[in-house]
Design a protein around this motif. Structure first.
Motif, PDB file in Angstrom:
ATOM      1  N   ALA A 434       0.835  -1.211   0.000  1.00  0.00           N
ATOM      2  CA  ALA A 434       0.000   0.000   0.000  1.00  0.00           C
ATOM      3  C   ALA A 434       0.864   1.253   0.000  1.00  0.00           C
ATOM      4  N   ARG A 435       0.466   2.213  -0.844  1.00  0.00           N
ATOM      5  CA  ARG A 435       1.231   3.448  -0.988  1.00  0.00           C
ATOM      6  C   ARG A 435       0.557   4.649  -0.341  1.00  0.00           C
ATOM      7  N   ASP A 436      -0.760   4.600  -0.120  1.00  0.00           N
ATOM      8  CA  ASP A 436      -1.426   5.788   0.390  1.00  0.00           C
ATOM      9  C   ASP A 436      -2.762   5.416   1.018  1.00  0.00           C
ATOM     10  N   TRP A 437      -3.184   6.250   1.982  1.00  0.00           N
ATOM     11  CA  TRP A 437      -4.507   6.185   2.588  1.00  0.00           C
ATOM     12  C   TRP A 437      -5.247   7.484   2.290  1.00  0.00           C
ATOM     13  N   GLU A 438      -6.565   7.415   2.211  1.00  0.00           N
ATOM     14  CA  GLU A 438      -7.388   8.614   2.131  1.00  0.00           C
ATOM     15  C   GLU A 438      -8.629   8.395   2.982  1.00  0.00           C
ATOM     16  N   ALA A 439      -8.893   9.317   3.906  1.00  0.00           N
ATOM     17  CA  ALA A 439     -10.053   9.227   4.793  1.00  0.00           C
ATOM     18  C   ALA A 439     -11.009  10.366   4.470  1.00  0.00           C
ATOM     19  N   PHE A 440     -12.311  10.082   4.506  1.00  0.00           N
ATOM     20  CA  PHE A 440     -13.292  11.110   4.159  1.00  0.00           C
ATOM     21  C   PHE A 440     -14.667  10.716   4.683  1.00  0.00           C
ATOM     22  N   HIS A 441     -15.574  11.689   4.686  1.00  0.00           N
ATOM     23  CA  HIS A 441     -16.959  11.480   5.088  1.00  0.00           C
ATOM     24  C   HIS A 441     -17.884  11.861   3.936  1.00  0.00           C
ATOM     25  N   ILE A 442     -18.909  11.061   3.712  1.00  0.00           N
ATOM     26  CA  ILE A 442     -19.963  11.362   2.744  1.00  0.00           C
ATOM     27  C   ILE A 442     -21.297  11.098   3.429  1.00  0.00           C
ATOM     28  N   ASN A 443     -22.124  12.114   3.482  1.00  0.00           N
ATOM     29  CA  ASN A 443     -23.451  11.979   4.110  1.00  0.00           C
ATOM     30  C   ASN A 443     -23.348  11.401   5.524  1.00  0.00           C
ATOM     31  N   ASN A 444     -22.417  11.931   6.298  1.00  0.00           N
ATOM     32  CA  ASN A 444     -22.219  11.543   7.703  1.00  0.00           C
ATOM     33  C   ASN A 444     -21.759  10.100   7.867  1.00  0.00           C
ATOM     34  N   GLU A 445     -21.289   9.481   6.801  1.00  0.00           N
ATOM     35  CA  GLU A 445     -20.704   8.143   6.891  1.00  0.00           C
ATOM     36  C   GLU A 445     -19.207   8.252   6.641  1.00  0.00           C
ATOM     37  N   ALA A 446     -18.419   7.455   7.386  1.00  0.00           N
ATOM     38  CA  ALA A 446     -16.963   7.544   7.339  1.00  0.00           C
ATOM     39  C   ALA A 446     -16.393   6.452   6.438  1.00  0.00           C
ATOM     40  N   PHE A 447     -15.400   6.835   5.636  1.00  0.00           N
ATOM     41  CA  PHE A 447     -14.758   5.900   4.716  1.00  0.00           C
ATOM     42  C   PHE A 447     -13.245   6.018   4.842  1.00  0.00           C
ATOM     43  N   ASN A 452      -3.588   0.199  -3.200  1.00  0.00           N
ATOM     44  CA  ASN A 452      -2.743  -0.990  -3.303  1.00  0.00           C
ATOM     45  C   ASN A 452      -1.869  -0.880  -4.544  1.00  0.00           C
ATOM     46  N   HIS A 453      -0.558  -1.040  -4.368  1.00  0.00           N
ATOM     47  CA  HIS A 453       0.396  -0.803  -5.459  1.00  0.00           C
ATOM     48  C   HIS A 453       0.665  -2.061  -6.289  1.00  0.00           C
ATOM     49  N   ARG A 454       0.911  -3.182  -5.625  1.00  0.00           N
ATOM     50  CA  ARG A 454       1.176  -4.435  -6.344  1.00  0.00           C
ATOM     51  C   ARG A 454       1.048  -5.602  -5.377  1.00  0.00           C
ATOM     52  N   ASN A 459       2.374  -8.338  -9.422  1.00  0.00           N
ATOM     53  CA  ASN A 459       1.295  -7.916 -10.309  1.00  0.00           C
ATOM     54  C   ASN A 459       0.791  -6.537  -9.871  1.00  0.00           C
ATOM     55  N   HIS A 460       0.936  -5.551 -10.762  1.00  0.00           N
ATOM     56  CA  HIS A 460       0.523  -4.191 -10.434  1.00  0.00           C
ATOM     57  C   HIS A 460      -0.946  -3.921 -10.749  1.00  0.00           C
ATOM     58  N   ASN A 461      -1.576  -4.766 -11.531  1.00  0.00           N
ATOM     59  CA  ASN A 461      -2.967  -4.546 -11.918  1.00  0.00           C
ATOM     60  C   ASN A 461      -3.887  -5.251 -10.915  1.00  0.00           C
ATOM     61  N   ILE A 462      -4.148  -4.562  -9.813  1.00  0.00           N
ATOM     62  CA  ILE A 462      -4.939  -5.141  -8.727  1.00  0.00           C
ATOM     63  C   ILE A 462      -5.968  -4.112  -8.265  1.00  0.00           C
ATOM     64  N   ASP A 463      -6.838  -4.560  -7.373  1.00  0.00           N
ATOM     65  CA  ASP A 463      -7.871  -3.667  -6.851  1.00  0.00           C
ATOM     66  C   ASP A 463      -7.347  -2.876  -5.654  1.00  0.00           C
ATOM     67  N   SER A 464      -7.718  -1.607  -5.633  1.00  0.00           N
ATOM     68  CA  SER A 464      -7.600  -0.837  -4.401  1.00  0.00           C
ATOM     69  C   SER A 464      -8.958  -0.877  -3.717  1.00  0.00           C
ATOM     70  N   VAL A 465      -8.976  -0.610  -2.411  1.00  0.00           N
ATOM     71  CA  VAL A 465     -10.166  -0.915  -1.609  1.00  0.00           C
ATOM     72  C   VAL A 465     -10.659   0.335  -0.885  1.00  0.00           C
ATOM     73  N   THR A 481     -14.458  -1.992  -4.237  1.00  0.00           N
ATOM     74  CA  THR A 481     -13.123  -2.113  -4.813  1.00  0.00           C
ATOM     75  C   THR A 481     -13.105  -1.425  -6.174  1.00  0.00           C
ATOM     76  N   ILE A 482     -11.970  -0.847  -6.530  1.00  0.00           N
ATOM     77  CA  ILE A 482     -11.814  -0.221  -7.837  1.00  0.00           C
ATOM     78  C   ILE A 482     -10.511  -0.721  -8.460  1.00  0.00           C
ATOM     79  N   SER A 483     -10.524  -0.940  -9.766  1.00  0.00           N
ATOM     80  CA  SER A 483      -9.356  -1.461 -10.474  1.00  0.00           C
ATOM     81  C   SER A 483      -8.299  -0.369 -10.597  1.00  0.00           C
TER      82      SER A 483
END
Length: 677
Positions: A434-447, A452-454, A459-465, A481-483
């Motif tokens: 993992a190379r980075d984290w991002e924290a945020f709120h949308i509609n009072n819900e926390a994410f 994910n780097h590899r 294999n570098h073509n993986i899902d980040s979560v 998950t996003i590709s």
């Protein structure tokens, strides 16, 4: 902003969502390379037509009135003109954003109906392209727009009173503002924006006229400056002499060897007991009521009301120099810094160290210095992210390897213990280099999102979560998950009611020349909004200047399946275009394996600093601070020596404003103090 929503008709929202989903996703954003038509540092238009050696000039004379000198015009001679090509050296377009700073003295009895301060005239067809015209109570900006001649008129402007006045006319898009004597700006909003394609080809500047006798300026002109950017007011205001502010005065007008013609004997001899105190802040009690204090450090004048000091005039902060302030020697190279405040405890810096032993460190700002506060066990840590949920503070660290070869990579979330006054282990999440984290709120819900780097097998073509906070179990759970392809950075931001997540993709296994993606939150999930071709993308930085939204992209290096690696490449600033609903290229900046952008503001000035890490031969490079110049974009103003720079952070404390950088190639981080005046 978070928690603020405007009512939007459901039919309109549905149509907009459909439009966004149907927008063609660009594989690359191709725009004509950005280049300004002129250097356009402040241009003293008046000095360009006045002789520098004091020789006589036909058509004008110098008049001294009211304690200042000005130029009086008698005829529109050729000597009072110059070709526009002297200013617009790269292309003939007049700036789309600009300011005119002028100081004038106009007599009510001599002023005619329409007089021109200056005009830009196309010579072969005698066509007025742009000009400022005065009448007794109006100021007009006249220009050639797409629909023919356009006019912006400021009414009830009392200039013709035989006193000196300074004015700043600022133009930006649909907006025009006029500031008189550093007072409250008067703003006009025009239906059509000022043209970005106003060609000055074959034209000349005419000072004090529109080329003809009719419209010759009858007043005194002391200052006439063309300045890039949307508003020059912060450069000249506030001022102790608001009617005679100075941005650029011709030398021949700046000296006053002759005493003013006013008869000082006839002036009433006012006396007062008001005293001005200089230096550090004094007491303000009933004994000092009505007294003045001049803050010599911040250049501000304050009045005591018997209890508090109230600002009367104060110069806005401006960045002057950058001083080397603190060398922070660490146990290992550092890949990331996360700065955050803990209420009632202080300012902290979490450092992601490459070495496993003793792990990463958290420093606390104490008496103007960072001091070691806590060590936390990490394994080739890449990044930290601080966030708050339900009034509890958390700190997530991304580990790029497992604690033992072959074991799963577990990144860790720590929680701040108010009892122990330390961070304690709270939850682990399986990640992949993992190379980075991002924290945020949308509609009072926390994410919480992780890049994910590899995988462990390369294999570098993986899902980040994207994880979502479960209020019941008090833990994070997988939500989406996003590709991604060698994901390096995540940037969450909000524009109006819409939420976005930008992903910097760095490598797909064969090439760094791949698409990075911007997602928009629709129907409870992130959906693809736009793709942009990038080159080893390492960082996104979102920032706003006024109502304009920008994304700065750091490109790391260019590597294809065949061919050498290139590290000296462009990083790019994109701007959100409300018409096309896409981010379009705004400016390219040459960088050297850039890995981070940091945006910050000092007073009314805005800056970007880039982390240059490698040029193909050396890690010892200058990282650069760029200043926002409006029409010119960002221009370099300071160069700071760095070694393998990996991150920049801006922060303020009671002691001042600072920039801090980390090194991925040396066990040394540095703090620079901004010298502000």
């Amino acid at each position: 902003m978070e928690g603020q929503h405007k009512f939007v008709p459901s039919s309109w929202l549905l149509a907009l969502q459909l439009l966004l989903l149907l927008l063609p996703l660009t594989e690359s954003v191709t725009v004509v390379p950005w280049k300004p038509c002129t250097d356009l540092h402040p241009v003293d238009l008046l000095s360009r037509v006045l002789p520098r050696n004091g020789e006589a000039l036909s058509g004008v004379r110098i008049v001294q009135e009211g304690g200042a000198r000005g130029i009086q015009f008698f005829s529109p001679t050729q000597a009072l003109t110059f070709p526009s090509s002297q200013l617009f050296i790269n292309c003939p377009l007049f700036p789309a954003e600009f300011s005119i700073v002028a100081t004038v003295k106009v007599s009510h009895t001599r002023m005619k109906k329409n007089e021109y301060l200056f005009a830009v005239v196309k010579e072969d067809v005698d066509q007025l392209l742009l000009g400022i015209r005065f009448s007794k109570e109006k100021v007009h900006l006249i220009y050639q727009g797409s629909m023919g001649r356009q006019r912006l008129s400021f009414k009830r402007i009392r200039l013709a009173d035989n006193h000196w006045h300074s004015m700043v006319l600022a133009i930006s898009g649909h907006h025009a503002t006029l500031t008189l004597d550093c007072g409250i700006p008067l703003e006009l909003v025009h239906k059509q924006p000022f043209p970005s394609d106003l060609s000055t080809d074959g034209s000349r500047f005419h000072i004090g006229s529109q080329r003809k006798w009719k419209g010759l300026f009858s007043g005194l002109l002391r200052q006439l400056v063309l300045l890039p950017g949307s508003d020059a007011t912060p450069r000249v205001c506030p001022s102790f002499e608001p009617s005679l502010v100075e941005l650029s005065i011709p030398t021949i007008l700046s000296n006053l060897p002759v005493k003013s013609q006013q008869n000082d004997v006839l002036l009433p001899p006012y006396e007062t007991e008001v005293r001005v105190t200089l230096g550090s802040k004094p007491a303000c009690t009933s004994a000092e009521q009505g007294q003045l204090w001049f803050d010599t450090l911040k250049r501000g004048l304050f009045l005591c009301d018997g209890a508090y000091w109230h600002s009367m005039l104060q110069e806005k902060d401006r960045l002057d120099y950058v001083d080397d302030y603190q060398n922070l020697y660490t146990t290992s190279e550092t890949l990331d810094i996360e700065l955050f405040q803990i209420p009632s405890v202080g300012l902290f810096a979490a450092m992601a160290h490459r070495s496993d032993k003793p792990g990463s460190a958290i420093y606390r700002w104490n008496h103007g210095q960072f001091q070691l506060y806590q060590n936390i066990s990490t394994f080739k840590a890449q990044a930290w992210k601080q966030f708050t949920i339900e009034r509890k503070m958390f700190l997530a660290v991304s580990n790029s390897v497992g604690p033992v070869d072959g074991e799963r990579e577990l990144s860790v979330i720590y929680r701040w213990s108010n009892k122990r006054l330390k961070f304690v282990r709270y939850q682990t999440l399986e990640t992949h280099s993992a190379r980075d984290w991002e924290a945020f709120h949308i509609n009072n819900e926390a994410f919480l999102a992780v890049a994910n780097h590899r995988t462990e097998n390369g294999n570098h073509n993986i899902d980040s979560v994207i994880y979502k906070w479960n209020p019941g179990t008090k833990t994070f759970e997988v939500n989406q998950t996003i590709s991604t392809s060698g994901a390096y950075d995540l940037e969450f931001f909000t524009v109006g009611p819409y939420h976005f997540l930008a992903v910097a993709n760095a490598f797909d296994g064969t090439s760094t020349q791949i698409d990075s993606s911007i997602y928009i939150w629709l129907n409870g999930a992130f959906q693809l909004f736009q793709t942009i071709r990038t080159f080893g993308a390492t960082d996104w930085e979102m920032f706003q200047i006024g109502n304009r939204v920008f994304l700065a992209l750091a490109n790391g290096h260019m590597l294809c399946e065949r061919g050498p690696s290139l590290y000296t490449i462009n990083s790019t600033i994109y701007e959100l275009d409300v018409t096309t609903k896409m981010f379009l290229k705004f400016q390219d900046i040459v960088t050297y394996s850039a890995v981070d952008w940091e945006f910050f503001s000092v007073g009314d000035e805005h800056f970007l600093v880039v982390a240059n890490s490698y040029d193909g031969a050396s890690y010892s490079l200058n990282s650069v601070i760029y200043r926002w110049q409006g029409y010119e974009g960002f221009v370099p103003v300071h160069r700071l020596p760095t070694i393998g720079c990996s991150d920049w952070e801006f922060f303020t404390s009671d002691e001042g404003s600072y920039l801090m950088y980390s090194s991925a190639k040396a066990p040394l981080s540095k703090v620079f103090k901004l010298r502000i005046h």
